[in-house]
Design an enzyme around this catalytic site. Structure first.
Site, PDB file in Angstrom:
ATOM      1  N   ARG A 106       7.269 -23.518   4.636  1.00 47.64           N
ATOM      2  CA  ARG A 106       8.241 -22.462   4.909  1.00 47.64           C
ATOM      3  C   ARG A 106       8.738 -21.774   3.654  1.00 47.64           C
ATOM      4  O   ARG A 106       9.825 -21.195   3.645  1.00 47.64           O
ATOM      5  CB  ARG A 106       9.375 -22.958   5.793  1.00 47.64           C
ATOM      6  CG  ARG A 106      10.169 -24.056   5.262  1.00 47.64           C
ATOM      7  CD  ARG A 106      10.680 -24.891   6.398  1.00 47.64           C
ATOM      8  NE  ARG A 106      11.870 -24.431   7.048  1.00 47.64           N
ATOM      9  CZ  ARG A 106      12.263 -24.904   8.237  1.00 47.64           C
ATOM     10  NH1 ARG A 106      11.519 -25.768   8.902  1.00 47.64           N
ATOM     11  NH2 ARG A 106      13.374 -24.519   8.747  1.00 47.64           N
ATOM     12  N   ARG A 178      22.175 -31.149  17.586  1.00 44.35           N
ATOM     13  CA  ARG A 178      21.832 -31.256  16.164  1.00 44.35           C
ATOM     14  C   ARG A 178      22.969 -30.752  15.299  1.00 44.35           C
ATOM     15  O   ARG A 178      23.625 -29.777  15.632  1.00 44.35           O
ATOM     16  CB  ARG A 178      20.562 -30.435  15.896  1.00 44.35           C
ATOM     17  CG  ARG A 178      19.380 -31.308  15.531  1.00 44.35           C
ATOM     18  CD  ARG A 178      18.106 -30.556  15.514  1.00 44.35           C
ATOM     19  NE  ARG A 178      18.050 -29.532  14.477  1.00 44.35           N
ATOM     20  CZ  ARG A 178      16.980 -28.807  14.231  1.00 44.35           C
ATOM     21  NH1 ARG A 178      15.887 -28.988  14.930  1.00 44.35           N
ATOM     22  NH2 ARG A 178      16.982 -27.903  13.277  1.00 44.35           N
TER      23      ARG A 178
HETATM   24  P1  AP5 Z   1      13.637 -27.702  11.438  1.00 43.47           P
HETATM   25  O1  AP5 Z   1      13.934 -28.950  12.171  1.00 43.47           O
HETATM   26  O2  AP5 Z   1      12.233 -27.362  11.177  1.00 43.47           O
HETATM   27  O3  AP5 Z   1      14.417 -26.529  12.154  1.00 43.47           O
HETATM   28  P2  AP5 Z   1      14.091 -24.969  12.361  1.00 43.47           P
HETATM   29  O4  AP5 Z   1      12.956 -24.400  11.637  1.00 43.47           O
HETATM   30  O5  AP5 Z   1      15.400 -24.306  12.163  1.00 43.47           O
HETATM   31  O6  AP5 Z   1      13.590 -24.889  13.796  1.00 43.47           O
HETATM   32  P3  AP5 Z   1      14.212 -25.576  15.042  1.00 43.47           P
HETATM   33  O7  AP5 Z   1      13.796 -26.998  15.094  1.00 43.47           O
HETATM   34  O8  AP5 Z   1      15.669 -25.273  15.139  1.00 43.47           O
HETATM   35  O9  AP5 Z   1      13.516 -24.720  16.212  1.00 43.47           O
HETATM   36  P4  AP5 Z   1      12.119 -24.916  16.921  1.00 43.47           P
HETATM   37  O10 AP5 Z   1      11.306 -23.702  16.631  1.00 43.47           O
HETATM   38  O11 AP5 Z   1      11.520 -26.235  16.670  1.00 43.47           O
HETATM   39  O12 AP5 Z   1      12.592 -24.797  18.434  1.00 43.47           O
HETATM   40  P5  AP5 Z   1      12.679 -25.911  19.598  1.00 43.47           P
HETATM   41  O13 AP5 Z   1      11.308 -26.194  20.106  1.00 43.47           O
HETATM   42  O14 AP5 Z   1      13.559 -27.037  19.233  1.00 43.47           O
HETATM   43  O15 AP5 Z   1      14.389 -27.755  10.030  1.00 43.47           O
HETATM   44  C1  AP5 Z   1      15.723 -28.164   9.950  1.00 43.47           C
HETATM   45  C2  AP5 Z   1      16.180 -28.194   8.508  1.00 43.47           C
HETATM   46  O16 AP5 Z   1      15.405 -29.153   7.773  1.00 43.47           O
HETATM   47  C3  AP5 Z   1      16.009 -26.895   7.731  1.00 43.47           C
HETATM   48  O17 AP5 Z   1      17.093 -26.026   7.923  1.00 43.47           O
HETATM   49  C4  AP5 Z   1      15.946 -27.424   6.290  1.00 43.47           C
HETATM   50  O18 AP5 Z   1      17.212 -27.783   5.810  1.00 43.47           O
HETATM   51  C5  AP5 Z   1      15.133 -28.699   6.449  1.00 43.47           C
HETATM   52  N1  AP5 Z   1      13.678 -28.458   6.344  1.00 43.47           N
HETATM   53  C6  AP5 Z   1      12.750 -28.742   7.296  1.00 43.47           C
HETATM   54  N2  AP5 Z   1      11.520 -28.419   6.863  1.00 43.47           N
HETATM   55  C7  AP5 Z   1      11.676 -27.912   5.614  1.00 43.47           C
HETATM   56  C8  AP5 Z   1      10.767 -27.379   4.672  1.00 43.47           C
HETATM   57  N3  AP5 Z   1       9.445 -27.295   4.934  1.00 43.47           N
HETATM   58  N4  AP5 Z   1      11.263 -26.941   3.486  1.00 43.47           N
HETATM   59  C9  AP5 Z   1      12.581 -27.016   3.207  1.00 43.47           C
HETATM   60  N5  AP5 Z   1      13.510 -27.497   4.063  1.00 43.47           N
HETATM   61  C10 AP5 Z   1      13.051 -27.945   5.275  1.00 43.47           C
HETATM   62  O19 AP5 Z   1      13.402 -25.015  20.726  1.00 43.47           O
HETATM   63  C11 AP5 Z   1      14.746 -24.603  20.542  1.00 43.47           C
HETATM   64  C12 AP5 Z   1      15.460 -24.610  21.903  1.00 43.47           C
HETATM   65  O20 AP5 Z   1      14.871 -23.623  22.748  1.00 43.47           O
HETATM   66  C13 AP5 Z   1      15.365 -25.937  22.661  1.00 43.47           C
HETATM   67  O21 AP5 Z   1      16.561 -26.165  23.336  1.00 43.47           O
HETATM   68  C14 AP5 Z   1      14.210 -25.706  23.664  1.00 43.47           C
HETATM   69  O22 AP5 Z   1      14.373 -26.477  24.841  1.00 43.47           O
HETATM   70  C15 AP5 Z   1      14.333 -24.212  23.942  1.00 43.47           C
HETATM   71  N6  AP5 Z   1      13.046 -23.563  24.174  1.00 43.47           N
HETATM   72  C16 AP5 Z   1      11.878 -23.780  23.514  1.00 43.47           C
HETATM   73  N7  AP5 Z   1      10.909 -22.983  23.983  1.00 43.47           N
HETATM   74  C17 AP5 Z   1      11.493 -22.226  24.961  1.00 43.47           C
HETATM   75  C18 AP5 Z   1      11.000 -21.193  25.832  1.00 43.47           C
HETATM   76  N8  AP5 Z   1       9.728 -20.783  25.765  1.00 43.47           N
HETATM   77  N9  AP5 Z   1      11.867 -20.639  26.697  1.00 43.47           N
HETATM   78  C19 AP5 Z   1      13.173 -21.049  26.755  1.00 43.47           C
HETATM   79  N10 AP5 Z   1      13.684 -22.025  25.978  1.00 43.47           N
HETATM   80  C20 AP5 Z   1      12.843 -22.602  25.079  1.00 43.47           C
HETATM   81 MG    MG Z   2      12.067 -27.914  15.554  1.00 40.90          MG
END
Ligand code: AP5
Ligand code: MG
Ligand code: ZN
Length: 233
Positions: A106, A178
């Site tokens: 990222r 979270r």
């Molecule tokens: P990370 O855990 O990777 O969080 P993010 O990128 O912010 O992404 P999310 O996990 O919030 O979203 P997602 O796309 O996985 O969505 P989800 O499937 O859960 O990172 C967290 C932190 O860790 C970062 O901020 C950073 O501090 C650190 N970090 C991690 N990797 C790093 C890196 N490489 N470098 C540096 N720092 C790093 O879905 C979200 C919601 O929507 C759920 O409730 C789900 O049920 C719902 N949903 C999903 N799909 C649908 C759909 N099609 N329709 C309706 N609802 C849906």
């Molecule tokens: Mg995620």
């Protein structure tokens, strides 16, 4: 392992192994939801740097102590730390048939690191799925998200609620929110995404590795679109 017959769909198309897949997308795009299902289906590991870091925080390891406050604020943790974690994880034997990377790379630095790592280990290059979602739905997805602390299942009180209120369908654990799904941290995460991660879209498009998928559809439709990408490449 590598010559095992890959999953076949009714249309007869197959997914080629090894599967070296990167899930790209804004916070809340559905990376974790999709990566989890597709990794299970393909029997390859789902590697989420966010989950690995949250686990380190939970266990209170040295890494966990170092990243706790950063993650709570919604900022990215330092590249060198994440790259080391990923390098170690990708060297595990269960990655031989491939992997699904969720939340890594990222930043441009991380993408260059991954290229170098795959080259030095003769693994080929990644395919990248960019899950695109509207900004409005992202906010509702993140504030409505609930996670199972035991098995990692992802729910949403608006879009994908558990059968029983606040309880995991799979193992009965109480669901949690979270720590970085607060309005303030979400704002920071979206800004970090725009600044550090979005440039990767152009980079992978330029390399011919990028395929975009509409993430606004329901999860099953999104999954089918990703599977089509995997079979087509
Ligand atoms: P990370 O855990 O990777 O969080 P993010 O990128 O912010 O992404 P999310 O996990 O919030 O979203 P997602 O796309 O996985 O969505 P989800 O499937 O859960 O990172 C967290 C932190 O860790 C970062 O901020 C950073 O501090 C650190 N970090 C991690 N990797 C790093 C890196 N490489 N470098 C540096 N720092 C790093 O879905 C979200 C919601 O929507 C759920 O409730 C789900 O049920 C719902 N949903 C999903 N799909 C649908 C759909 N099609 N329709 C309706 N609802 C849906
Ligand atoms: Mg995620
Ligand atoms: Zn569970």
């Amino acid at each position: 392992m590598g010559d095992e017959r890959p999953p076949e769909s009714p249309d007869g198309a197959v997914v080629k192994f090894p599967v070296l897949l990167v899930m790209l997308g804004a916070p809340g795009a559905g990376k974790g939801t999709q990566a989890r299902e597709i990794a299970n289906w393909l029997c390859v590991p789902h590697i989420s740097t966010g989950e690995m870091l949250r686990d380190a925080v939970e266990r209170g390891t040295v890494t966990g102590k170092r990243v706790r406050a950063i993650m709570e604020s919604g900022a990215l943790v330092p590249d060198d730390l994440v790259c080391t974690i990923v390098e170690q994880r990708l060297s595990q034997p269960d990655c031989e048939r491939g992997f699904i990377l969720d939340g890594f790379p990222r930043s441009v630095h991380q993408a260059l690191f991954l290229d170098g790592l795959l080259k030095s280990t003769h693994r080929g290059s990644v395919r990248v799925v960019n899950i695109r979602v509207d900004r409005d739905s992202v906010l509702k997805r993140l504030t409505g998200r609930r996670m199972c602390p035991k098995c990692g299942a992802i729910y949403n009180i608006y879009f994908n609620p558990p059968r029983r209120d606040s309880v995991c369908d799979l193992d009965g654990s109480s669901l949690v929110q979270r720590g970085d799904d607060t309005e303030e941290a979400v704002g920071t995460r979206l800004r970090e995404y725009e600044r550090q991660t979005k440039p990767l879209i152009e980079r992978y498009r330029h390399m011919g590795a990028l395929r975009a998928v509409d993430g606004n559809a329901d999860p099953k439709t999104v999954r089918e679109a990703i599977v089509r990408v995997l079979k087509a490449s």
